[in-house]
Design a protein around this motif. Sequence first.
Motif, mmCIF file in Angstrom:
data_model
loop_
_atom_site.group_PDB
_atom_site.id
_atom_site.type_symbol
_atom_site.label_atom_id
_atom_site.label_comp_id
_atom_site.label_asym_id
_atom_site.label_seq_id
_atom_site.Cartn_x
_atom_site.Cartn_y
_atom_site.Cartn_z
ATOM 1 N N LYS A 179 0.780 -1.240 0.065
ATOM 2 C CA LYS A 179 0.010 -0.201 0.100
ATOM 3 C C LYS A 179 0.879 1.255 -0.002
ATOM 4 O O LYS A 179 1.920 1.335 0.855
ATOM 5 N N LEU A 180 0.593 2.282 -0.840
ATOM 6 C CA LEU A 180 1.282 3.364 -1.002
ATOM 7 C C LEU A 180 0.837 4.259 0.110
ATOM 8 O O LEU A 180 -0.258 4.656 0.134
ATOM 9 N N VAL A 181 1.657 5.127 0.684
ATOM 10 C CA VAL A 181 1.477 6.129 1.776
ATOM 11 C C VAL A 181 1.835 7.539 0.984
ATOM 12 O O VAL A 181 0.998 8.452 0.926
ATOM 13 N N GLY A 182 2.900 7.516 0.163
ATOM 14 C CA GLY A 182 3.362 8.906 -0.354
ATOM 15 C C GLY A 182 4.460 8.871 -1.089
ATOM 16 O O GLY A 182 5.179 7.888 -0.947
ATOM 17 N N VAL A 183 4.491 9.531 -2.252
ATOM 18 C CA VAL A 183 5.666 9.690 -2.925
ATOM 19 C C VAL A 183 6.192 11.208 -3.032
ATOM 20 O O VAL A 183 5.358 12.057 -3.186
ATOM 21 N N PHE A 184 7.344 11.448 -2.655
ATOM 22 C CA PHE A 184 8.013 12.837 -2.381
ATOM 23 C C PHE A 184 9.075 12.939 -3.246
ATOM 24 O O PHE A 184 9.990 12.164 -3.484
ATOM 25 N N HIS A 185 9.473 13.937 -3.820
ATOM 26 C CA HIS A 185 10.725 14.308 -4.482
ATOM 27 C C HIS A 185 11.364 15.437 -3.757
ATOM 28 O O HIS A 185 10.579 16.457 -3.166
ATOM 29 N N ALA A 186 12.664 15.515 -3.779
ATOM 30 C CA ALA A 186 13.451 16.320 -3.193
ATOM 31 C C ALA A 186 13.581 17.842 -3.613
ATOM 32 O O ALA A 186 13.668 17.974 -4.700
ATOM 33 N N GLU A 187 13.484 18.922 -2.842
ATOM 34 C CA GLU A 187 13.353 20.353 -3.239
ATOM 35 C C GLU A 187 14.926 20.921 -2.694
ATOM 36 O O GLU A 187 15.437 21.398 -3.198
ATOM 37 N N TYR A 188 15.231 20.628 -1.312
ATOM 38 C CA TYR A 188 16.504 20.880 -0.576
ATOM 39 C C TYR A 188 17.071 19.470 -0.120
ATOM 40 O O TYR A 188 16.474 18.783 0.571
ATOM 41 N N GLY A 189 18.133 19.370 -0.750
ATOM 42 C CA GLY A 189 18.952 18.288 -0.258
ATOM 43 C C GLY A 189 19.415 17.880 -1.574
ATOM 44 O O GLY A 189 20.064 18.506 -2.512
ATOM 45 N N VAL A 190 19.738 16.417 -1.865
ATOM 46 C CA VAL A 190 20.301 15.997 -2.986
ATOM 47 C C VAL A 190 19.259 15.642 -3.971
ATOM 48 O O VAL A 190 18.115 15.288 -3.922
ATOM 49 N N LEU A 191 19.275 16.820 -5.128
ATOM 50 C CA LEU A 191 18.547 16.725 -6.001
ATOM 51 C C LEU A 191 18.021 15.514 -6.891
ATOM 52 O O LEU A 191 19.228 14.370 -7.152
ATOM 53 N N ASN A 192 17.163 15.238 -7.668
ATOM 54 C CA ASN A 192 16.805 14.095 -8.564
ATOM 55 C C ASN A 192 16.591 12.852 -7.637
ATOM 56 O O ASN A 192 16.741 11.834 -8.047
ATOM 57 N N ARG A 193 16.307 13.257 -6.404
ATOM 58 C CA ARG A 193 16.014 11.926 -5.287
ATOM 59 C C ARG A 193 14.537 12.049 -5.408
ATOM 60 O O ARG A 193 13.836 12.891 -5.036
ATOM 61 N N VAL A 194 13.982 10.619 -5.168
ATOM 62 C CA VAL A 194 12.492 10.549 -5.134
ATOM 63 C C VAL A 194 12.250 9.348 -3.826
ATOM 64 O O VAL A 194 13.156 8.170 -3.654
ATOM 65 N N HIS A 195 11.411 9.813 -2.966
ATOM 66 C CA HIS A 195 11.209 8.833 -1.670
ATOM 67 C C HIS A 195 9.832 8.283 -1.885
ATOM 68 O O HIS A 195 8.793 8.836 -2.126
ATOM 69 N N VAL A 196 9.625 7.084 -1.784
ATOM 70 C CA VAL A 196 8.410 6.464 -1.731
ATOM 71 C C VAL A 196 8.337 5.729 -0.409
ATOM 72 O O VAL A 196 9.043 4.819 -0.044
ATOM 73 N N LEU A 197 7.133 5.909 0.168
ATOM 74 C CA LEU A 197 6.916 5.482 1.803
ATOM 75 C C LEU A 197 5.706 4.572 1.320
ATOM 76 O O LEU A 197 4.767 4.786 1.135
ATOM 77 N N TRP A 198 5.876 3.010 1.582
ATOM 78 C CA TRP A 198 5.073 2.199 1.460
ATOM 79 C C TRP A 198 4.652 1.644 2.957
ATOM 80 O O TRP A 198 5.463 1.668 3.996
ATOM 81 N N TRP A 199 3.611 0.947 3.087
ATOM 82 C CA TRP A 199 2.761 0.271 4.279
ATOM 83 C C TRP A 199 2.694 -1.204 3.890
ATOM 84 O O TRP A 199 2.162 -1.413 2.692
ATOM 85 N N ASN A 200 3.091 -1.983 4.957
ATOM 86 C CA ASN A 200 2.581 -3.543 4.738
ATOM 87 C C ASN A 200 2.218 -3.551 6.248
ATOM 88 O O ASN A 200 2.717 -3.386 7.113
ATOM 89 N N GLU A 201 1.279 -4.641 6.221
ATOM 90 C CA GLU A 201 1.068 -5.276 7.736
ATOM 91 C C GLU A 201 2.314 -5.806 8.446
ATOM 92 O O GLU A 201 2.133 -5.809 9.696
#
Length: 247
Positions: A179-201
């Motif tokens: 299950k997807l919680v959120g997809v975030f892309h970096a604005e300040y930090g290392v650029l061209n970086r994407v974080h995907v937060l998943w949930w599992n039981e």
Amino acid sequence: MLVLRSGLTRALAMRKLAPQVCSSFATGPRQYDGTLYEFHTYYLKPSKMNEFLENTKKNIHLRTAHSELVGYWSVEFGGRMNKVFHIWKYDNFAHRTEVRKALAKDKEWQEQYLIPNLALIDKQESEITYLVPWCKLEKAPKEGIYELATFQMKPGGPALWGDPFKRRVHTHINRGYTKLVGVFHAEYGVLNRVHVLWWNESANSRAAGRHQSHEDPRVVAAVRESVNFLESQKNMLLIPMSFSPLK
């Protein structure tokens, strides 16, 4: 010749007055929502982890009185141990500035939480991110575990890798492996970086879903497409704290 020069002069004058129209190089959705999410990572001294967490649990209400806490986790697997990760939400940069100023004046927060905990922290990291335009922040259906998958993409931004990455994420969602919680892309930090937060039981259900996805031709095809734009990837297994809004 005089008529020609007059006509040219008028044409140049009209060109200066006319609005300049520039073509857009963007090929995907653009960021219009000013809401930002600050990722905090604290690296704690090994013998001080429990003390830090107990103090945080006791006094976190002093911090959440100023701004919204999205989630707070300890890192179980993936990288350095004795680490906590938390996400804070702000309406915009001005809102964050107001919150930081208020915290600096909050003696109760300073004396009961900040000063005692500073001696327990070895290192801190901060990153400013946005939710990608095609995603909204979701709640977990019940208590479980979380996985933060961090992708370092090739330079060029979402115009280069946005669509293939979106297809990759949606393929996993549509197949129901996690299950997807959120997809975030970096604005300040290392650029061209994407974080995907998943949930599992549980960690076991996550492992089972991952094994199934490896045998799914649609998932494999989407991953192979997006990996052309990938430089590196790392995953962290996160355990939510009892006071975390995301459980």
